[in-house]
Design a protein around this motif. Structure first.
Motif, PDB file in Angstrom:
ATOM      1  N   LEU A 135    -124.737 -11.919 -27.086  1.00  0.00           N
ATOM      2  CA  LEU A 135    -124.135 -12.905 -26.189  1.00  0.00           C
ATOM      3  C   LEU A 135    -123.343 -13.945 -26.979  1.00  0.00           C
ATOM      4  N   GLY A 136    -123.877 -14.329 -28.150  1.00  0.00           N
ATOM      5  CA  GLY A 136    -123.196 -15.318 -28.983  1.00  0.00           C
ATOM      6  C   GLY A 136    -121.859 -14.816 -29.513  1.00  0.00           C
ATOM      7  N   VAL A 137    -121.818 -13.560 -29.947  1.00  0.00           N
ATOM      8  CA  VAL A 137    -120.571 -12.981 -30.454  1.00  0.00           C
ATOM      9  C   VAL A 137    -119.544 -12.910 -29.320  1.00  0.00           C
ATOM     10  N   TYR A 138    -120.009 -12.490 -28.156  1.00  0.00           N
ATOM     11  CA  TYR A 138    -119.119 -12.480 -26.981  1.00  0.00           C
ATOM     12  C   TYR A 138    -118.539 -13.870 -26.723  1.00  0.00           C
ATOM     13  N   GLU A 139    -119.377 -14.897 -26.774  1.00  0.00           N
ATOM     14  CA  GLU A 139    -118.917 -16.252 -26.476  1.00  0.00           C
ATOM     15  C   GLU A 139    -117.881 -16.738 -27.484  1.00  0.00           C
ATOM     16  N   ILE A 140    -118.087 -16.427 -28.762  1.00  0.00           N
ATOM     17  CA  ILE A 140    -117.114 -16.837 -29.778  1.00  0.00           C
ATOM     18  C   ILE A 140    -115.770 -16.142 -29.534  1.00  0.00           C
ATOM     19  N   VAL A 141    -115.808 -14.842 -29.259  1.00  0.00           N
ATOM     20  CA  VAL A 141    -114.563 -14.119 -28.987  1.00  0.00           C
ATOM     21  C   VAL A 141    -113.892 -14.677 -27.732  1.00  0.00           C
ATOM     22  N   ARG A 142    -114.665 -14.981 -26.712  1.00  0.00           N
ATOM     23  CA  ARG A 142    -114.100 -15.559 -25.483  1.00  0.00           C
ATOM     24  C   ARG A 142    -113.328 -16.845 -25.802  1.00  0.00           C
ATOM     25  N   ARG A 143    -113.903 -17.668 -26.652  1.00  0.00           N
ATOM     26  CA  ARG A 143    -113.256 -18.940 -27.005  1.00  0.00           C
ATOM     27  C   ARG A 143    -112.025 -18.713 -27.883  1.00  0.00           C
ATOM     28  N   ILE A 144    -112.100 -17.749 -28.788  1.00  0.00           N
ATOM     29  CA  ILE A 144    -110.934 -17.431 -29.615  1.00  0.00           C
ATOM     30  C   ILE A 144    -109.770 -16.995 -28.737  1.00  0.00           C
ATOM     31  N   LEU A 145    -110.065 -16.168 -27.748  1.00  0.00           N
ATOM     32  CA  LEU A 145    -109.005 -15.626 -26.897  1.00  0.00           C
ATOM     33  C   LEU A 145    -108.376 -16.697 -26.009  1.00  0.00           C
ATOM     34  N   ILE A 146    -109.124 -17.718 -25.672  1.00  0.00           N
ATOM     35  CA  ILE A 146    -108.522 -18.844 -24.944  1.00  0.00           C
ATOM     36  C   ILE A 146    -107.470 -19.512 -25.820  1.00  0.00           C
ATOM     37  N   ASN A 147    -107.803 -19.658 -27.112  1.00  0.00           N
ATOM     38  CA  ASN A 147    -106.839 -20.265 -28.047  1.00  0.00           C
ATOM     39  C   ASN A 147    -105.634 -19.361 -28.305  1.00  0.00           C
ATOM     40  N   PHE A 148    -105.855 -18.043 -28.212  1.00  0.00           N
ATOM     41  CA  PHE A 148    -104.780 -17.082 -28.494  1.00  0.00           C
ATOM     42  C   PHE A 148    -103.846 -16.871 -27.292  1.00  0.00           C
ATOM     43  N   ALA A 149    -104.268 -17.299 -26.118  1.00  0.00           N
ATOM     44  CA  ALA A 149    -103.645 -16.876 -24.856  1.00  0.00           C
ATOM     45  C   ALA A 149    -102.123 -16.905 -24.849  1.00  0.00           C
ATOM     46  N   ASP A 150    -101.534 -17.991 -25.312  1.00  0.00           N
ATOM     47  CA  ASP A 150    -100.076 -18.129 -25.221  1.00  0.00           C
ATOM     48  C   ASP A 150     -99.379 -18.043 -26.575  1.00  0.00           C
ATOM     49  N   ARG A 151    -100.065 -17.471 -27.555  1.00  0.00           N
ATOM     50  CA  ARG A 151     -99.469 -17.396 -28.891  1.00  0.00           C
ATOM     51  C   ARG A 151     -98.743 -16.071 -29.109  1.00  0.00           C
ATOM     52  N   PRO A 152     -97.688 -16.083 -29.918  1.00  0.00           N
ATOM     53  CA  PRO A 152     -97.003 -14.824 -30.245  1.00  0.00           C
ATOM     54  C   PRO A 152     -97.940 -13.893 -31.008  1.00  0.00           C
ATOM     55  N   ASN A 153     -97.669 -12.625 -30.986  1.00  0.00           N
ATOM     56  CA  ASN A 153     -98.456 -11.573 -31.651  1.00  0.00           C
ATOM     57  C   ASN A 153     -99.713 -11.193 -30.879  1.00  0.00           C
ATOM     58  N   TRP A 154    -100.029 -11.925 -29.795  1.00  0.00           N
ATOM     59  CA  TRP A 154    -101.243 -11.577 -29.060  1.00  0.00           C
ATOM     60  C   TRP A 154    -100.910 -10.897 -27.742  1.00  0.00           C
ATOM     61  N   ASN A 155    -101.524  -9.737 -27.523  1.00  0.00           N
ATOM     62  CA  ASN A 155    -101.342  -8.972 -26.302  1.00  0.00           C
ATOM     63  C   ASN A 155    -102.468  -9.324 -25.331  1.00  0.00           C
ATOM     64  N   LYS A 156    -102.135 -10.034 -24.255  1.00  0.00           N
ATOM     65  CA  LYS A 156    -103.150 -10.486 -23.301  1.00  0.00           C
ATOM     66  C   LYS A 156    -103.893  -9.322 -22.646  1.00  0.00           C
ATOM     67  N   GLU A 157    -103.268  -8.142 -22.640  1.00  0.00           N
ATOM     68  CA  GLU A 157    -103.898  -6.980 -22.015  1.00  0.00           C
ATOM     69  C   GLU A 157    -105.147  -6.524 -22.781  1.00  0.00           C
ATOM     70  N   GLU A 158    -105.299  -6.992 -24.011  1.00  0.00           N
ATOM     71  CA  GLU A 158    -106.449  -6.579 -24.823  1.00  0.00           C
ATOM     72  C   GLU A 158    -107.662  -7.485 -24.609  1.00  0.00           C
ATOM     73  N   ARG A 159    -107.530  -8.486 -23.765  1.00  0.00           N
ATOM     74  CA  ARG A 159    -108.590  -9.477 -23.605  1.00  0.00           C
ATOM     75  C   ARG A 159    -109.940  -8.851 -23.226  1.00  0.00           C
ATOM     76  N   LEU A 160    -109.968  -8.083 -22.139  1.00  0.00           N
ATOM     77  CA  LEU A 160    -111.231  -7.516 -21.671  1.00  0.00           C
ATOM     78  C   LEU A 160    -111.811  -6.547 -22.695  1.00  0.00           C
ATOM     79  N   LEU A 161    -110.958  -5.786 -23.360  1.00  0.00           N
ATOM     80  CA  LEU A 161    -111.419  -4.866 -24.403  1.00  0.00           C
ATOM     81  C   LEU A 161    -112.136  -5.635 -25.509  1.00  0.00           C
ATOM     82  N   CYS A 162    -111.567  -6.735 -25.943  1.00  0.00           N
ATOM     83  CA  CYS A 162    -112.181  -7.553 -26.997  1.00  0.00           C
ATOM     84  C   CYS A 162    -113.539  -8.085 -26.557  1.00  0.00           C
TER      85      CYS A 162
END
Length: 433
Positions: free
Chosen positions: A66-93
């Motif tokens: 659960l902790g690893v999931y939570e850290i990745v969830r928070r990272i992806l919030i920071n990545f959301a609008d940045r270049p090089n990040w594909n939002k379609e990969e969110r759920l997979l991550c």
């Protein structure tokens, strides 16, 4: 609405001592947490036998996942609008983060060594096999279970996604260092994760860190180094692992010899015969293993009975420092003396070795290639961490190894004082000290 996009009516939270809260809004994540395969992780300790050294270390693989999931969830919030990040990969991550430890067995690595298993193989088997987890993932898409397995197996085409779960600065390590430090009560594993998350950036095929966050990463690297030597490789924990391993070796040897157990070790037979089905693996957790240990502490076989009693009641082996390159002559004499006094040296005289490589730069072509941590410089160029940090440079590529010799001091003390073997055994052991 497609299942992969479905949200819960209201956000669910898990109260967590490390991250304060673990937030779940995706229906897929909530359904995965509810599967029997994921719930099984509640019955697998994160730190194996470390609770016999640090009594608070009772946390589970469930907590950690659960902790690893939570850290990745928070990272992806920071990545959301940045270049090089594909939002379609969110759920997979998020799914890969949650399920990355799904295949761990009881007492994890000790258990794997004895039965020649690999928890990563079983993680993949649970994700792709006839399981509740697979059923949930298939609702996302026919190829989705394979994608999740590929991320965890580090073979997924998008290496940026893989690096979130498995790299030298990933969500897995960031969670277990802090969580293990919290539950063991030590101060070594703490570092400024908030700062690291703020300065992480998606960059082509890897996660990089802004140069301004270098000192937070240095602290993280040193925390990892200290945790390995002060907690994970603690000699008392290693003593418990030695006894655990020898119990399993003894049971397998007795089974192979045709020994008649007072109670058939039904849950272990497929492991003894090296024909383990997925259902056999899933139903064996630490609660089941402890039950058998209780039974084996009453067996007729004196070695199994003694080792099981020791593990259950924390009557661990003592240890001395040992150098296998310089002290093999002494070890051979000890081996002979143990046989003379009726102690089987294969179970009661054990050399255990630990080694760790806290950080390494890229060494192409070598086994277990380690992708380095890269700093994103103000001019947008990348610079490998150890080339910028003198602290990290000092420990880069330097593997530390430690050897201990474990033995049952209490049993040897019970030998008659006039036995010459007893005197010589202690002479050789004290010589090692």
């Amino acid at each position: 609405m497609a299942y992969k996009d479905e949200k819960l009516h209201e956000e669910k939270v898990f109260k967590d001592p490390v991250h304060r809260y673990v937030h779940v809004r995706d229906r897929v994540i909530w359904d995965l947490i509810g599967t029997k395969e994921f719930q099984r992780l509640r019955r697998i300790k994160q730190l194996g036998t470390s609770n016999l050294t640090f009594h608070g270390a009772e946390h589970s693989r469930f907590n950690h996942s659960l902790g690893v999931y939570e850290i990745v969830r928070r990272i992806l919030i920071n990545f959301a609008d940045r270049p090089n990040w594909n939002k379609e990969e969110r759920l997979l991550c998020l799914c890969a983060a949650l399920l990355h430890d799904l295949g761990h067995g009881p007492f994890s690595h000790s258990f794997e060594k004895v039965f020649k298993l690999d928890h990563e193989d079983f993680t993949k088997a649970i994700i792709l096999g006839d399981t509740e987890v697979n059923e949930v993932l298939l609702r996302v898409g026919k190829d989705f279970p394979q994608k999740v397995a590929d991320v965890i197996n580090k073979t997924y085409k998008d290496k940026l996604v893989v690096s979130l779960i498995s790299s030298q600065i990933d969500a897995d390590r960031m969670d277990y260092l802090q969580r293990d430090a919290y539950f063991t009560g030590v101060s070594y594993g703490h570092f400024d994760m908030e700062r690291i998350l703020r300065v992480m950036r998606p960059y082509e095929d890897q996660v990089v860190v802004k140069e301004s966050g270098m000192h937070a990463v240095e602290d993280y690297i040193m925390s990892r180094y200290q945790m390995y030597w002060q907690v994970y490789f603690h000699p008392v924990t290693r003593s418990a692992e030695v006894i655990l391993t020898k119990i399993l070796h003894r049971v397998k040897a007795l089974y192979d010899e045709g020994y008649t157990f007072k109670m058939e070790p039904a849950h272990f037979i497929s492991f003894f015969e090296e024909d383990v089905s997925l259902s056999d693996y899933i139903r064996l957790d630490e609660a089941v293993v402890y039950y058998y240990f209780q039974m084996w502490a009453e067996e007729d076989d004196s070695v199994l009975r003694d080792l099981a009693y020791r593990f259950i009641n924390r009557k661990l082996f003592k240890y001395v420092e040992f150098n296998p390159n310089l002290q093999m002559k002494e070890w051979m004499e000890l081996y002979r003396l143990f046989q003379q006094v009726g102690l089987d040296p294969d179970y009661y005289l054990v050399v255990d070795s630990s080694s760790d490589l806290p950080y390494d730069f890229y060494r192409p072509g070598e086994e277990e290639e380690r992708l380095p941590i890269h700093l994103l410089m103000p001019n947008r160029e990348l610079r490998e961490l150890s080339r910028q940090s003198e602290i990290v440079e000092a420990i880069s590529g330097k593997k530390r190894t430690d050897h201990k010799l474990y033995y049952p001091r209490d049993t040897i003390l019970q030998l008659s004082d006039d036995r010459l073997e007893k005197k010589r055994i202690f002479e050789l052991l004290y010589q090692s000290e």
